[in-house]
Design a protein around this motif. Structure first.
Motif, PDB file in Angstrom:
ATOM      1  N   GLU A   1       0.966  -1.265  -0.007  1.00  0.00           N
ATOM      2  CA  GLU A   1      -0.020   0.038  -0.078  1.00  0.00           C
ATOM      3  C   GLU A   1       0.951   1.174  -0.074  1.00  0.00           C
ATOM      4  O   GLU A   1       0.547   2.312  -0.441  1.00  0.00           O
ATOM      5  CB  GLU A   1      -0.888  -0.063   1.289  1.00  0.00           C
ATOM      6  N   SER A   2       2.100   1.179   0.814  1.00  0.00           N
ATOM      7  CA  SER A   2       2.774   2.344   0.626  1.00  0.00           C
ATOM      8  C   SER A   2       3.279   2.641  -0.650  1.00  0.00           C
ATOM      9  O   SER A   2       3.655   3.866  -1.040  1.00  0.00           O
ATOM     10  CB  SER A   2       4.044   2.089   1.906  1.00  0.00           C
ATOM     11  N   ILE A   3       3.712   1.771  -1.361  1.00  0.00           N
ATOM     12  CA  ILE A   3       4.347   1.822  -2.579  1.00  0.00           C
ATOM     13  C   ILE A   3       3.325   2.361  -3.618  1.00  0.00           C
ATOM     14  O   ILE A   3       3.507   3.054  -4.434  1.00  0.00           O
ATOM     15  CB  ILE A   3       5.177   0.495  -3.316  1.00  0.00           C
ATOM     16  N   TYR A   4       1.959   1.769  -3.553  1.00  0.00           N
ATOM     17  CA  TYR A   4       0.880   2.324  -4.212  1.00  0.00           C
ATOM     18  C   TYR A   4       0.669   3.828  -3.910  1.00  0.00           C
ATOM     19  O   TYR A   4       0.375   4.689  -5.018  1.00  0.00           O
ATOM     20  CB  TYR A   4      -0.387   1.353  -3.913  1.00  0.00           C
ATOM     21  N   PHE A   5       0.948   4.449  -2.706  1.00  0.00           N
ATOM     22  CA  PHE A   5       0.686   5.712  -2.255  1.00  0.00           C
ATOM     23  C   PHE A   5       1.803   6.587  -3.096  1.00  0.00           C
ATOM     24  O   PHE A   5       1.847   7.686  -3.404  1.00  0.00           O
ATOM     25  CB  PHE A   5       0.742   5.891  -0.728  1.00  0.00           C
ATOM     26  N   LEU A   6       2.882   6.000  -3.020  1.00  0.00           N
ATOM     27  CA  LEU A   6       4.177   6.568  -3.738  1.00  0.00           C
ATOM     28  C   LEU A   6       4.525   6.511  -5.016  1.00  0.00           C
ATOM     29  O   LEU A   6       5.597   6.934  -5.555  1.00  0.00           O
ATOM     30  CB  LEU A   6       5.515   6.297  -2.611  1.00  0.00           C
ATOM     31  N   ARG A   7       3.675   5.582  -5.742  1.00  0.00           N
ATOM     32  CA  ARG A   7       3.957   5.196  -7.219  1.00  0.00           C
ATOM     33  C   ARG A   7       4.181   6.428  -8.146  1.00  0.00           C
ATOM     34  O   ARG A   7       5.119   6.246  -9.064  1.00  0.00           O
ATOM     35  CB  ARG A   7       2.756   4.384  -7.593  1.00  0.00           C
ATOM     36  N   ASP A   8       3.392   7.385  -8.077  1.00  0.00           N
ATOM     37  CA  ASP A   8       3.792   8.552  -8.963  1.00  0.00           C
ATOM     38  C   ASP A   8       5.059   9.289  -8.771  1.00  0.00           C
ATOM     39  O   ASP A   8       5.948   9.318  -9.825  1.00  0.00           O
ATOM     40  CB  ASP A   8       2.488   9.679  -8.882  1.00  0.00           C
ATOM     41  N   LYS A   9       5.589   9.438  -7.661  1.00  0.00           N
ATOM     42  CA  LYS A   9       6.845  10.157  -7.431  1.00  0.00           C
ATOM     43  C   LYS A   9       7.870   9.052  -7.713  1.00  0.00           C
ATOM     44  O   LYS A   9       8.924   9.466  -8.410  1.00  0.00           O
ATOM     45  CB  LYS A   9       6.955  10.258  -5.900  1.00  0.00           C
ATOM     46  N   LEU A  10       7.620   7.852  -7.327  1.00  0.00           N
ATOM     47  CA  LEU A  10       8.588   6.692  -7.657  1.00  0.00           C
ATOM     48  C   LEU A  10       8.815   6.573  -9.439  1.00  0.00           C
ATOM     49  O   LEU A  10       9.976   6.492  -9.845  1.00  0.00           O
ATOM     50  CB  LEU A  10       8.421   5.435  -7.130  1.00  0.00           C
TER      51      LEU A  10
ATOM     52  N   GLN B   1      17.410   0.374  -7.363  1.00  0.00           N
ATOM     53  CA  GLN B   1      18.569   0.303  -6.265  1.00  0.00           C
ATOM     54  C   GLN B   1      18.439   1.633  -5.566  1.00  0.00           C
ATOM     55  O   GLN B   1      18.398   1.622  -4.361  1.00  0.00           O
ATOM     56  CB  GLN B   1      19.726  -0.416  -6.813  1.00  0.00           C
ATOM     57  N   ASP B   2      18.501   2.657  -6.339  1.00  0.00           N
ATOM     58  CA  ASP B   2      18.878   3.850  -5.717  1.00  0.00           C
ATOM     59  C   ASP B   2      17.610   4.239  -5.012  1.00  0.00           C
ATOM     60  O   ASP B   2      17.336   4.714  -3.900  1.00  0.00           O
ATOM     61  CB  ASP B   2      18.974   4.933  -6.802  1.00  0.00           C
ATOM     62  N   LEU B   3      16.309   3.911  -5.501  1.00  0.00           N
ATOM     63  CA  LEU B   3      14.945   4.226  -5.173  1.00  0.00           C
ATOM     64  C   LEU B   3      14.864   3.376  -3.588  1.00  0.00           C
ATOM     65  O   LEU B   3      14.393   3.905  -2.532  1.00  0.00           O
ATOM     66  CB  LEU B   3      13.862   4.008  -5.920  1.00  0.00           C
TER      67      LEU B   3
ATOM     68  N   ALA C   1      14.829   3.342   2.264  1.00  0.00           N
ATOM     69  CA  ALA C   1      15.448   2.768   3.345  1.00  0.00           C
ATOM     70  C   ALA C   1      15.880   3.895   4.372  1.00  0.00           C
ATOM     71  O   ALA C   1      15.596   3.587   5.592  1.00  0.00           O
ATOM     72  CB  ALA C   1      16.655   1.978   3.243  1.00  0.00           C
ATOM     73  N   GLN C   2      16.402   4.973   3.926  1.00  0.00           N
ATOM     74  CA  GLN C   2      16.669   6.064   4.853  1.00  0.00           C
ATOM     75  C   GLN C   2      15.286   6.560   5.585  1.00  0.00           C
ATOM     76  O   GLN C   2      15.541   7.198   6.669  1.00  0.00           O
ATOM     77  CB  GLN C   2      16.902   7.344   3.996  1.00  0.00           C
ATOM     78  N   GLN C   3      14.294   6.221   4.845  1.00  0.00           N
ATOM     79  CA  GLN C   3      12.623   6.641   5.713  1.00  0.00           C
ATOM     80  C   GLN C   3      12.330   5.322   6.585  1.00  0.00           C
ATOM     81  O   GLN C   3      11.131   5.403   6.852  1.00  0.00           O
ATOM     82  CB  GLN C   3      11.891   7.075   4.723  1.00  0.00           C
ATOM     83  N   ASP C   4      13.037   4.389   6.525  1.00  0.00           N
ATOM     84  CA  ASP C   4      12.705   3.238   7.283  1.00  0.00           C
ATOM     85  C   ASP C   4      11.540   2.390   6.660  1.00  0.00           C
ATOM     86  O   ASP C   4      10.968   1.626   7.229  1.00  0.00           O
ATOM     87  CB  ASP C   4      12.311   3.287   8.916  1.00  0.00           C
ATOM     88  N   ILE C   5      11.561   2.358   5.255  1.00  0.00           N
ATOM     89  CA  ILE C   5      10.867   1.697   4.399  1.00  0.00           C
ATOM     90  C   ILE C   5      11.736   0.776   3.771  1.00  0.00           C
ATOM     91  O   ILE C   5      12.235   1.187   2.625  1.00  0.00           O
ATOM     92  CB  ILE C   5       9.976   2.560   3.285  1.00  0.00           C
TER      93      ILE C   5
END
Length: 168
Positions: free
Chosen positions: A37-46, A57-59, A64-68
């Motif tokens: 769900e988190s990735i879905y929420f961030l999908r446009d920015k990703l 890998q960069d993403l 990971a810096q945001q504990d995701i």
């Protein structure tokens, strides 16, 4: 935690009360989302970051810096799955609108809002369907109203059955 009783009987008044209470429940706000769900929420920015030249890998490291915590492969899979679902929705919406347009245009063939090409195409489709139907009937030698004939049963009364087999 409530323990279930096997073969329990529930009175209708209790069911009615439970039904009413469940109907009165308000939406409970979500404080946490699953990883998908988190990735879905961030999908446009990703996706926009991918277009800017970043790789999965960069993403993954940025998240990971945001504990995701998500691997590059899983991130790619989630975004691919999300893209497939959205493209299926777009296709189903466009096919629904096309089919409803075809139905409406065939009903309104005399309406001036349709171009002459569209009217001709609709009428050609109707003619092609009826032609194919009549060709199928002619090829099979049967119409829809005729029932299929039952195969003849061999009698076995004659010693020489060759004349009965020659029918087939």
């Amino acid at each position: 935690m409530a323990k279930a009783k096997p073969n329990q009987k529930i009175h209708i008044d209790k069911l009615s009360t439970a039904f009413d209470k469940l109907g009165q429940l308000e939406d409970k706000p979500k404080n946490e989302l699953t990883l998908r769900e988190s990735i879905y929420f961030l999908r446009d920015k990703l996706n926009s970051a991918l277009k800017k030249g970043y790789n999965y890998q960069d993403l993954s490291e940025i998240l990971a810096q945001q504990d995701i915590l998500i691997s590059a492969a899983t991130l790619k899979q989630y975004l691919t799955d999300i893209g497939k679902k959205s493209s299926k929705r777009k296709k189903s919406r466009s096919s629904k609108s096309k089919s409803s347009t075809n139905v409406n245009s065939s009903k309104e063939a005399g309406n001036s809002s349709l171009s002459p090409d569209e009217i001709n195409r609709i009428e050609e489709n109707k003619e092609n369907k009826s032609t194919k139907r009549s060709q199928t009937i002619a090829a099979t030698g049967q119409s829809k109203s005729k029932k299929a004939t039952k195969p003849k049963v061999l009698s076995g009364l004659d010693d020489d059955l060759s004349n009965e087999f020659n029918q087939y």
